[in-house]
Write a protein that holds these residues in place. Structure first.
Motif, PDB file in Angstrom:
ATOM      1  N   ASP A 119      19.708  20.160  53.855  1.00 20.05           N
ATOM      2  CA  ASP A 119      18.786  21.286  53.705  1.00 20.05           C
ATOM      3  C   ASP A 119      17.723  20.985  52.647  1.00 20.05           C
ATOM      4  OD1 ASP A 119      20.403  22.624  55.558  1.00 20.05           O
ATOM      5  OD2 ASP A 119      21.700  23.388  53.975  1.00 20.05           O
ATOM      6  N   GLU A 120      18.100  21.056  51.415  1.00 20.83           N
ATOM      7  CA  GLU A 120      17.273  20.720  50.257  1.00 20.83           C
ATOM      8  C   GLU A 120      18.091  21.118  49.036  1.00 20.83           C
ATOM      9  OE1 GLU A 120      14.794  24.917  49.897  1.00 20.83           O
ATOM     10  OE2 GLU A 120      13.778  23.168  50.678  1.00 20.83           O
ATOM     11  N   ARG A 121      17.705  20.644  47.894  1.00 23.05           N
ATOM     12  CA  ARG A 121      18.419  21.033  46.679  1.00 23.05           C
ATOM     13  C   ARG A 121      18.065  22.471  46.307  1.00 23.05           C
ATOM     14  NH1 ARG A 121      21.001  17.649  43.231  1.00 23.05           N
ATOM     15  NH2 ARG A 121      20.478  19.027  41.485  1.00 23.05           N
ATOM     16  N   ILE A 122      19.073  23.244  45.987  1.00 19.04           N
ATOM     17  CA  ILE A 122      18.885  24.579  45.436  1.00 19.04           C
ATOM     18  C   ILE A 122      19.483  24.525  44.041  1.00 19.04           C
ATOM     19  CG2 ILE A 122      19.470  27.023  45.653  1.00 19.04           C
ATOM     20  CD1 ILE A 122      19.543  26.561  48.697  1.00 19.04           C
ATOM     21  N   GLU A 123      18.637  24.523  43.039  1.00 18.55           N
ATOM     22  CA  GLU A 123      19.075  24.186  41.690  1.00 18.55           C
ATOM     23  C   GLU A 123      20.156  25.126  41.167  1.00 18.55           C
ATOM     24  OE1 GLU A 123      18.507  21.471  40.146  1.00 18.55           O
ATOM     25  OE2 GLU A 123      17.156  20.796  41.736  1.00 18.55           O
ATOM     26  N   ALA A 124      20.064  26.413  41.478  1.00 20.41           N
ATOM     27  CA  ALA A 124      21.074  27.353  40.987  1.00 20.41           C
ATOM     28  C   ALA A 124      22.455  26.988  41.510  1.00 20.41           C
ATOM     29  CB  ALA A 124      20.711  28.774  41.394  1.00 20.41           C
ATOM     30  N   VAL A 125      22.517  26.641  42.789  1.00 22.15           N
ATOM     31  CA  VAL A 125      23.802  26.275  43.397  1.00 22.15           C
ATOM     32  C   VAL A 125      24.267  24.923  42.883  1.00 22.15           C
ATOM     33  CG1 VAL A 125      25.001  25.822  45.566  1.00 22.15           C
ATOM     34  CG2 VAL A 125      23.332  27.678  45.428  1.00 22.15           C
ATOM     35  N   GLU A 126      23.343  23.967  42.797  1.00 17.27           N
ATOM     36  CA  GLU A 126      23.704  22.646  42.288  1.00 17.27           C
ATOM     37  C   GLU A 126      24.163  22.704  40.833  1.00 17.27           C
ATOM     38  OE1 GLU A 126      23.713  19.416  43.997  1.00 17.27           O
ATOM     39  OE2 GLU A 126      24.008  21.047  45.409  1.00 17.27           O
ATOM     40  N   SER A 127      23.716  23.734  40.119  1.00 12.07           N
ATOM     41  CA  SER A 127      24.127  23.902  38.724  1.00 12.07           C
ATOM     42  C   SER A 127      25.430  24.672  38.574  1.00 12.07           C
ATOM     43  CB  SER A 127      23.017  24.614  37.937  1.00 12.07           C
ATOM     44  OG  SER A 127      21.837  23.833  37.927  1.00 12.07           O
ATOM     45  N   GLY A 128      26.000  25.097  39.713  1.00 10.90           N
ATOM     46  CA  GLY A 128      27.326  25.712  39.649  1.00 10.90           C
ATOM     47  C   GLY A 128      27.431  27.130  40.152  1.00 10.90           C
ATOM     48  N   GLN A 129      26.316  27.777  40.541  1.00  6.98           N
ATOM     49  CA  GLN A 129      26.430  29.129  41.067  1.00  6.98           C
ATOM     50  C   GLN A 129      27.186  29.114  42.391  1.00  6.98           C
ATOM     51  OE1 GLN A 129      22.770  31.232  42.017  1.00  6.98           O
ATOM     52  NE2 GLN A 129      23.768  33.212  41.814  1.00  6.98           N
ATOM     53  N   VAL A 130      28.085  30.055  42.569  1.00  3.69           N
ATOM     54  CA  VAL A 130      28.845  30.155  43.810  1.00  3.69           C
ATOM     55  C   VAL A 130      27.871  30.404  44.962  1.00  3.69           C
ATOM     56  CG1 VAL A 130      30.622  31.468  45.043  1.00  3.69           C
ATOM     57  CG2 VAL A 130      30.871  31.005  42.594  1.00  3.69           C
ATOM     58  N   GLU A 131      28.038  29.651  46.039  1.00  5.63           N
ATOM     59  CA  GLU A 131      27.091  29.715  47.153  1.00  5.63           C
ATOM     60  C   GLU A 131      26.867  31.128  47.659  1.00  5.63           C
ATOM     61  OE1 GLU A 131      28.274  27.086  50.266  1.00  5.63           O
ATOM     62  OE2 GLU A 131      28.273  25.314  48.985  1.00  5.63           O
ATOM     63  N   SER A 132      27.957  31.857  47.898  1.00  2.72           N
ATOM     64  CA  SER A 132      27.826  33.191  48.486  1.00  2.72           C
ATOM     65  C   SER A 132      27.178  34.182  47.524  1.00  2.72           C
ATOM     66  CB  SER A 132      29.187  33.701  48.943  1.00  2.72           C
ATOM     67  OG  SER A 132      30.124  33.621  47.897  1.00  2.72           O
ATOM     68  N   LEU A 133      27.322  33.968  46.204  1.00  5.54           N
ATOM     69  CA  LEU A 133      26.635  34.835  45.247  1.00  5.54           C
ATOM     70  C   LEU A 133      25.128  34.581  45.294  1.00  5.54           C
ATOM     71  CD1 LEU A 133      29.060  34.754  42.187  1.00  5.54           C
ATOM     72  CD2 LEU A 133      28.821  36.534  43.936  1.00  5.54           C
ATOM     73  N   TRP A 134      24.731  33.321  45.475  1.00  3.20           N
ATOM     74  CA  TRP A 134      23.309  33.015  45.641  1.00  3.20           C
ATOM     75  C   TRP A 134      22.780  33.664  46.916  1.00  3.20           C
ATOM     76  CZ3 TRP A 134      20.381  30.537  49.364  1.00  3.20           C
ATOM     77  CH2 TRP A 134      19.072  30.215  49.006  1.00  3.20           C
ATOM     78  N   VAL A 135      23.528  33.571  48.011  1.00  2.00           N
ATOM     79  CA  VAL A 135      23.107  34.191  49.268  1.00  2.00           C
ATOM     80  C   VAL A 135      22.951  35.696  49.091  1.00  2.00           C
ATOM     81  CG1 VAL A 135      23.798  34.714  51.638  1.00  2.00           C
ATOM     82  CG2 VAL A 135      24.091  32.396  50.731  1.00  2.00           C
ATOM     83  N   GLN A 136      23.900  36.318  48.415  1.00  2.00           N
ATOM     84  CA  GLN A 136      23.865  37.770  48.228  1.00  2.00           C
ATOM     85  C   GLN A 136      22.645  38.207  47.424  1.00  2.00           C
ATOM     86  OE1 GLN A 136      27.476  40.579  47.741  1.00  2.00           O
ATOM     87  NE2 GLN A 136      27.016  39.898  45.679  1.00  2.00           N
ATOM     88  N   GLU A 137      22.203  37.379  46.507  1.00  2.00           N
ATOM     89  CA  GLU A 137      21.033  37.720  45.697  1.00  2.00           C
ATOM     90  C   GLU A 137      19.747  37.792  46.512  1.00  2.00           C
ATOM     91  OE1 GLU A 137      20.656  34.862  42.620  1.00  2.00           O
ATOM     92  OE2 GLU A 137      22.263  35.712  41.379  1.00  2.00           O
ATOM     93  N   GLN A 138      19.681  37.043  47.607  1.00  2.00           N
ATOM     94  CA  GLN A 138      18.410  36.940  48.343  1.00  2.00           C
ATOM     95  C   GLN A 138      17.994  38.286  48.949  1.00  2.00           C
ATOM     96  OE1 GLN A 138      16.989  34.046  47.512  1.00  2.00           O
ATOM     97  NE2 GLN A 138      19.006  33.776  46.535  1.00  2.00           N
ATOM     98  N   PRO A 139      18.844  38.962  49.739  1.00  2.00           N
ATOM     99  CA  PRO A 139      18.451  40.286  50.237  1.00  2.00           C
ATOM    100  C   PRO A 139      18.814  41.406  49.271  1.00  2.00           C
ATOM    101  CG  PRO A 139      20.488  39.631  51.267  1.00  2.00           C
ATOM    102  CD  PRO A 139      20.076  38.485  50.392  1.00  2.00           C
ATOM    103  N   GLY A 140      19.634  41.087  48.254  1.00  2.00           N
ATOM    104  CA  GLY A 140      20.042  42.112  47.296  1.00  2.00           C
ATOM    105  C   GLY A 140      20.991  43.124  47.885  1.00  2.00           C
ATOM    106  N   ARG A 141      21.944  42.655  48.727  1.00  2.00           N
ATOM    107  CA  ARG A 141      22.920  43.562  49.311  1.00  2.00           C
ATOM    108  C   ARG A 141      24.224  42.796  49.503  1.00  2.00           C
ATOM    109  NH1 ARG A 141      22.286  46.366  53.799  1.00  2.00           N
ATOM    110  NH2 ARG A 141      24.494  46.081  54.244  1.00  2.00           N
TER     111      ARG A 141
END
Length: 270
Positions: A119-141
């Motif tokens: 896909d591409e590097r997503i720095e927040a996830v590569e730095s340790g953020q849980v994938e699904s928490l990053w996904v949840q932040e995008q639509p805010g729900r």
């Protein structure tokens, strides 16, 4: 614009199992996992519509063979109980606006995983953020992380009736208990046991490279597998597995057989 039926497709009338609650489900993405979901869930009697980024006329007829309908991506979240996002991980921000205005009781399920080489590097996830928490932040729900921890080959071919010995289990994580229950019920309709894996903060335990990831474990085997996950090791194992599969396959878009995928994943992850 919704699909206007210009291309006529003959569909088998879905069978509605006695006592089942029929749900309206929109599936965004018609790749390996999304296509199987559309077939299995519509075959189980649910009202399913499927969409991709290229338009309804490009969805293969076999995706719709058990009763799903093809719609435009802009209409995938209209009048549904559940929306399933089965798209590349890095595309979630692009469709976030479709999810942000959904009613609060609509369940949003995400099936995708973060593969930086693909896909591409997503720095927040590569730095340790849980994938699904990053996904949840995008639509805010709230979201549900589900159907991410099974290979597409196993998902398409290894489903089994409830209570069948050796039935494969797949973890389901969400902060909302009702959303987890919905996810688990839909797993049963696709031929697998849904395992309650708790909250999204713990869903790193089902990310690529972990013990339960695409290793086709049973419900009884799942607790130990989730407990055995080590947060520092999965990214390295994920990348090793990606390189190994790329070397074995003739095409970067090809999929290994279910048997080959499980054998290699167990060797690397367990």
């Amino acid at each position: 614009m919704t699909f206007d039926g210009r291309r006529t497709r003959k569909r088998r009338r879905p069978h509605v199992p006695t006592g089942r609650s029929v749900m309206k489900i929109g599936i965004l993405g018609a790749g390996y996992i999304g296509a199987t979901l559309a077939r299995k869930l519509s075959s189980a009697g649910h009202q399913v519509k499927a969409a991709n980024s290229r338009g309804p006329d490009t969805i293969d007829a076999d995706v719709l063979a058990t009763g799903a309908s093809a719609v435009d991506a802009a209409d995938i979240a209209a009048d549904v109980d559940v929306v399933v996002l089965s798209i590349p991980f890095n595309r979630v921000p692009v469709i976030a606006s479709l999810m942000s205005t959904l009613p609060a009781d609509t369940v949003v399920v995400n099936t995708s995983n973060h593969y930086p080489a693909r896909d591409e590097r997503i720095e927040a996830v590569e730095s340790g953020q849980v994938e699904s928490l990053w996904v949840q932040e995008q639509p805010g729900r709230p979201i549900v992380k589900a159907w991410n921890a099974i290979g597409s080959g196993s998902f398409a071919t290894r489903g089994a009736p409830a209570a069948n010995p050796g039935r494969i289990a797949i973890p389901v994580a969400a902060d909302n208990p009702r959303h987890r229950r919905v996810g688990i019920a839909l797993f049963d309709d696709t031929g697998f046991d849904g395992y309650d894996a708790g909250t999204l903060a713990e869903s790193w335990r089902q990310q690529p490279g972990t013990t339960c990831y695409c290793t086709d474990l049973t419900h009884d085997e799942m607790p130990a597998a989730l407990a055995a996950a080590d947060a520092a090791r999965p990214p390295k194992r994920r990348d090793i597995a990606s390189a190994a599969f790329a070397e074995r396959l003739d095409s970067p878009t090809a999929n290994p057989t279910a048997e080959d995928a499980v054998r290699l994943n167990r060797a690397l992850f367990m």
